[in-house]
Design a protein around this motif. Structure first.
Motif, PDB file in Angstrom:
ATOM      1  N   LYS A   1      36.369  38.221  48.751  1.00  0.00           N
ATOM      2  CA  LYS A   1      36.352  36.761  48.713  1.00  0.00           C
ATOM      3  C   LYS A   1      37.082  36.219  49.930  1.00  0.00           C
ATOM      4  N   GLU A   2      36.751  34.986  50.288  1.00  0.00           N
ATOM      5  CA  GLU A   2      37.344  34.356  51.480  1.00  0.00           C
ATOM      6  C   GLU A   2      38.874  34.306  51.390  1.00  0.00           C
ATOM      7  N   ASN A   3      39.425  34.084  50.172  1.00  0.00           N
ATOM      8  CA  ASN A   3      40.874  33.950  50.054  1.00  0.00           C
ATOM      9  C   ASN A   3      41.574  35.291  49.841  1.00  0.00           C
ATOM     10  N   GLN A   4      40.823  36.391  49.727  1.00  0.00           N
ATOM     11  CA  GLN A   4      41.451  37.695  49.617  1.00  0.00           C
ATOM     12  C   GLN A   4      41.855  38.168  51.004  1.00  0.00           C
ATOM     13  N   ILE A   5      42.961  38.900  51.041  1.00  0.00           N
ATOM     14  CA  ILE A   5      43.462  39.342  52.334  1.00  0.00           C
ATOM     15  C   ILE A   5      43.589  40.863  52.370  1.00  0.00           C
ATOM     16  N   SER A   6      43.457  41.396  53.572  1.00  0.00           N
ATOM     17  CA  SER A   6      43.519  42.839  53.792  1.00  0.00           C
ATOM     18  C   SER A   6      44.969  43.321  53.719  1.00  0.00           C
ATOM     19  N   PRO A   7      45.166  44.644  53.598  1.00  0.00           N
ATOM     20  CA  PRO A   7      46.536  45.168  53.622  1.00  0.00           C
ATOM     21  C   PRO A   7      47.314  44.766  54.885  1.00  0.00           C
TER      22      PRO A   7
ATOM     23  N   LYS B   1      48.764  36.613  42.125  1.00  0.00           N
ATOM     24  CA  LYS B   1      47.913  36.303  40.964  1.00  0.00           C
ATOM     25  C   LYS B   1      46.432  36.424  41.331  1.00  0.00           C
ATOM     26  N   GLU B   2      46.029  35.843  42.466  1.00  0.00           N
ATOM     27  CA  GLU B   2      44.629  35.910  42.893  1.00  0.00           C
ATOM     28  C   GLU B   2      44.186  37.353  43.128  1.00  0.00           C
ATOM     29  N   THR B   3      45.060  38.158  43.701  1.00  0.00           N
ATOM     30  CA  THR B   3      44.733  39.554  43.977  1.00  0.00           C
ATOM     31  C   THR B   3      44.596  40.354  42.689  1.00  0.00           C
ATOM     32  N   THR B   4      45.519  40.162  41.763  1.00  0.00           N
ATOM     33  CA  THR B   4      45.422  40.896  40.499  1.00  0.00           C
ATOM     34  C   THR B   4      44.243  40.407  39.670  1.00  0.00           C
ATOM     35  N   ASP B   5      43.973  39.115  39.698  1.00  0.00           N
ATOM     36  CA  ASP B   5      42.796  38.590  38.997  1.00  0.00           C
ATOM     37  C   ASP B   5      41.520  39.224  39.545  1.00  0.00           C
ATOM     38  N   ALA B   6      41.429  39.341  40.874  1.00  0.00           N
ATOM     39  CA  ALA B   6      40.248  39.940  41.501  1.00  0.00           C
ATOM     40  C   ALA B   6      40.109  41.403  41.097  1.00  0.00           C
ATOM     41  N   LEU B   7      41.220  42.131  41.035  1.00  0.00           N
ATOM     42  CA  LEU B   7      41.176  43.527  40.599  1.00  0.00           C
ATOM     43  C   LEU B   7      40.681  43.624  39.164  1.00  0.00           C
ATOM     44  N   LEU B   8      41.258  42.831  38.276  1.00  0.00           N
ATOM     45  CA  LEU B   8      40.906  42.920  36.855  1.00  0.00           C
ATOM     46  C   LEU B   8      39.481  42.454  36.580  1.00  0.00           C
ATOM     47  N   GLU B   9      38.929  41.604  37.435  1.00  0.00           N
ATOM     48  CA  GLU B   9      37.526  41.194  37.292  1.00  0.00           C
ATOM     49  C   GLU B   9      36.568  42.356  37.557  1.00  0.00           C
ATOM     50  N   GLN B  10      37.031  43.360  38.289  1.00  0.00           N
ATOM     51  CA  GLN B  10      36.193  44.514  38.635  1.00  0.00           C
ATOM     52  C   GLN B  10      36.211  45.596  37.562  1.00  0.00           C
ATOM     53  N   VAL B  11      37.100  45.457  36.579  1.00  0.00           N
ATOM     54  CA  VAL B  11      37.288  46.468  35.557  1.00  0.00           C
ATOM     55  C   VAL B  11      36.689  45.976  34.247  1.00  0.00           C
ATOM     56  N   CYS B  12      36.085  46.874  33.490  1.00  0.00           N
ATOM     57  CA  CYS B  12      35.598  46.531  32.146  1.00  0.00           C
ATOM     58  C   CYS B  12      36.750  45.923  31.360  1.00  0.00           C
TER      59      CYS B  12
ATOM     60  N   GLY C   1      43.908  47.014  29.717  1.00  0.00           N
ATOM     61  CA  GLY C   1      45.181  47.586  29.253  1.00  0.00           C
ATOM     62  C   GLY C   1      45.506  48.887  29.963  1.00  0.00           C
ATOM     63  N   GLN C   2      44.491  49.764  30.125  1.00  0.00           N
ATOM     64  CA  GLN C   2      44.695  51.033  30.835  1.00  0.00           C
ATOM     65  C   GLN C   2      45.067  50.790  32.294  1.00  0.00           C
ATOM     66  N   THR C   3      44.453  49.790  32.893  1.00  0.00           N
ATOM     67  CA  THR C   3      44.731  49.466  34.293  1.00  0.00           C
ATOM     68  C   THR C   3      46.187  49.012  34.451  1.00  0.00           C
ATOM     69  N   ILE C   4      46.630  48.152  33.558  1.00  0.00           N
ATOM     70  CA  ILE C   4      48.019  47.673  33.599  1.00  0.00           C
ATOM     71  C   ILE C   4      48.979  48.828  33.329  1.00  0.00           C
ATOM     72  N   GLU C   5      48.600  49.704  32.417  1.00  0.00           N
ATOM     73  CA  GLU C   5      49.427  50.880  32.109  1.00  0.00           C
ATOM     74  C   GLU C   5      49.614  51.748  33.348  1.00  0.00           C
ATOM     75  N   VAL C   6      48.540  51.989  34.096  1.00  0.00           N
ATOM     76  CA  VAL C   6      48.631  52.782  35.330  1.00  0.00           C
ATOM     77  C   VAL C   6      49.549  52.081  36.335  1.00  0.00           C
TER      78      VAL C   6
END
Length: 146
Positions: free
Chosen positions: A2-8, A78-89, A94-99
Protein backbone atom coordinates in the motif's frame (compact mmCIF):
# COMPACT_ATOMS: atom_id res chain seq x y z
CA UNK A 1 2.47 -2.72 -0.93
CA UNK A 2 0.00 0.00 0.00
CA UNK A 3 1.06 3.60 -0.58
CA UNK A 4 1.32 4.27 3.18
CA UNK A 5 3.33 1.12 3.91
CA UNK A 6 7.05 1.62 4.25
CA UNK A 7 10.05 -0.58 3.56
CA UNK A 8 12.51 -1.73 6.25
CA UNK A 9 15.00 0.91 5.06
CA UNK A 10 12.33 3.60 5.30
CA UNK A 11 11.55 2.41 8.84
CA UNK A 12 15.18 3.13 9.74
CA UNK A 13 14.75 6.72 8.57
CA UNK A 14 11.40 7.12 10.32
CA UNK A 15 12.76 5.83 13.62
CA UNK A 16 15.41 8.57 13.54
CA UNK A 17 12.89 11.27 12.60
CA UNK A 18 10.40 10.19 15.28
CA UNK A 19 13.19 10.50 17.84
CA UNK A 20 14.80 13.72 16.62
CA UNK A 21 12.90 16.34 14.65
CA UNK A 22 13.10 18.63 12.86
CA UNK A 23 16.20 17.04 11.35
CA UNK A 24 18.19 17.41 8.12
CA UNK A 25 19.12 14.63 5.70
CA UNK A 26 22.79 14.97 6.69
CA UNK A 27 21.90 14.55 10.36
CA UNK A 28 19.84 11.44 9.55
CA UNK A 29 22.73 10.09 7.48
CA UNK A 30 25.21 10.71 10.31
CA UNK A 31 23.00 8.92 12.87
CA UNK A 32 22.50 5.88 10.62
CA UNK A 33 26.09 5.69 9.37
CA UNK A 34 27.12 3.21 12.09
CA UNK A 35 24.15 0.92 11.38
CA UNK A 36 23.97 1.10 7.59
CA UNK A 37 26.47 1.39 4.76
CA UNK A 38 24.32 3.90 2.91
CA UNK A 39 25.78 6.88 1.11
CA UNK A 40 24.18 10.31 1.59
CA UNK A 41 22.35 10.11 -1.78
CA UNK A 42 20.71 6.83 -0.66
CA UNK A 43 19.51 8.49 2.54
CA UNK A 44 18.14 11.42 0.53
CA UNK A 45 16.34 9.05 -1.88
CA UNK A 46 14.66 7.25 1.03
CA UNK A 47 13.67 10.58 2.60
CA UNK A 48 12.19 11.68 -0.73
CA UNK A 49 10.08 8.52 -0.90
CA UNK A 50 8.82 9.11 2.63
CA UNK A 51 7.89 12.70 1.76
CA UNK A 52 6.04 11.45 -1.36
CA UNK A 53 4.20 8.84 0.75
CA UNK A 54 3.11 11.58 3.17
CA UNK A 55 5.14 10.16 6.05
CA UNK A 56 7.43 13.20 6.40
CA UNK A 57 6.86 16.92 6.13
CA UNK A 58 9.49 19.30 4.79
CA UNK A 59 10.39 22.79 5.89
CA UNK A 60 13.05 24.96 4.26
CA UNK A 61 15.62 26.51 6.60
CA UNK A 62 17.97 28.63 4.51
CA UNK A 63 19.58 26.27 2.00
CA UNK A 64 18.64 23.14 3.95
CA UNK A 65 15.51 21.07 4.28
CA UNK A 66 14.34 19.94 7.69
CA UNK A 67 12.12 16.91 8.07
CA UNK A 68 9.48 16.10 10.66
CA UNK A 69 7.10 13.15 10.97
CA UNK A 70 3.67 13.58 9.40
CA UNK A 71 2.42 10.46 11.21
CA UNK A 72 3.09 9.10 14.67
CA UNK A 73 5.12 6.01 15.33
CA UNK A 74 2.10 4.43 17.05
CA UNK A 75 -0.08 5.09 13.98
CA UNK A 76 2.54 3.55 11.68
CA UNK A 77 2.91 0.47 13.87
CA UNK A 78 -0.88 0.02 13.90
CA UNK A 79 -1.11 0.32 10.09
CA UNK A 80 1.73 -2.16 9.63
CA UNK A 81 0.28 -4.73 12.01
CA UNK A 82 -3.19 -4.28 10.52
CA UNK A 83 -1.73 -4.95 7.06
CA UNK A 84 0.01 -8.10 8.33
CA UNK A 85 -3.12 -9.45 10.02
CA UNK A 86 -5.20 -8.77 6.88
CA UNK A 87 -2.97 -11.28 5.06
CA UNK A 88 -3.62 -14.05 7.59
CA UNK A 89 -6.74 -16.21 7.89
CA UNK A 90 -8.82 -14.74 10.73
CA UNK A 91 -8.65 -18.12 12.48
CA UNK A 92 -4.83 -17.82 12.58
CA UNK A 93 -4.60 -14.30 14.09
CA UNK A 94 -4.14 -15.71 17.60
CA UNK A 95 -1.31 -17.97 16.38
CA UNK A 96 0.31 -15.01 14.63
CA UNK A 97 0.22 -12.90 17.81
CA UNK A 98 1.53 -15.87 19.79
CA UNK A 99 4.55 -16.15 17.46
CA UNK A 100 5.17 -12.42 17.81
CA UNK A 101 5.09 -12.72 21.62
CA UNK A 102 7.38 -15.75 21.64
CA UNK A 103 9.97 -13.89 19.55
CA UNK A 104 9.84 -10.61 21.48
CA UNK A 105 11.66 -9.34 24.55
CA UNK A 106 9.04 -7.66 26.73
CA UNK A 107 9.32 -5.72 29.97
CA UNK A 108 7.28 -6.51 33.07
CA UNK A 109 5.18 -3.40 32.31
CA UNK A 110 4.57 -4.64 28.75
CA UNK A 111 3.42 -8.01 30.07
CA UNK A 112 1.15 -6.40 32.66
CA UNK A 113 -0.46 -4.26 29.94
CA UNK A 114 -0.95 -7.32 27.74
CA UNK A 115 -2.48 -9.28 30.61
CA UNK A 116 -4.93 -6.44 31.26
CA UNK A 117 -5.82 -6.24 27.57
CA UNK A 118 -6.36 -10.00 27.39
CA UNK A 119 -8.69 -9.87 30.41
CA UNK A 120 -10.72 -7.12 28.69
CA UNK A 121 -10.80 -9.02 25.37
CA UNK A 122 -12.04 -12.18 27.15
CA UNK A 123 -15.27 -10.33 28.10
CA UNK A 124 -16.35 -10.00 24.46
CA UNK A 125 -14.43 -12.78 22.68
CA UNK A 126 -16.49 -15.21 20.58
CA UNK A 127 -16.20 -18.96 21.20
CA UNK A 128 -14.96 -19.48 17.62
CA UNK A 129 -13.56 -17.04 15.06
CA UNK A 130 -15.05 -17.51 11.61
CA UNK A 131 -12.75 -17.99 8.63
CA UNK A 132 -12.63 -14.97 6.30
CA UNK A 133 -10.72 -16.61 3.46
CA UNK A 134 -11.78 -17.21 -0.10
CA UNK A 135 -12.27 -20.95 -0.68
CA UNK A 136 -8.91 -22.42 -1.64
CA UNK A 137 -6.84 -19.98 0.45
CA UNK A 138 -6.82 -22.12 3.59
CA UNK A 139 -7.99 -25.44 4.90
CA UNK A 140 -9.62 -24.32 8.16
CA UNK A 141 -13.12 -24.63 6.69
CA UNK A 142 -12.39 -28.33 6.26
CA UNK A 143 -11.45 -28.53 9.94
CA UNK A 144 -14.85 -27.34 11.10
CA UNK A 145 -13.93 -23.63 11.11
CA UNK A 146 -11.32 -24.02 13.86
Amino acid sequence: MKENQISPAEWEIMRVVWTTHPITSTEIYNILQEKTNWKLPTTKTLIGRLVKKGMLTTQTKGRKYEYSPAVTEKQSIKETTDALLEQVCSTKVGQTIEVMLENSVLSQDDLASLEQLIEEKKKTAPEVVACNCTPGQCDCRHEGGK
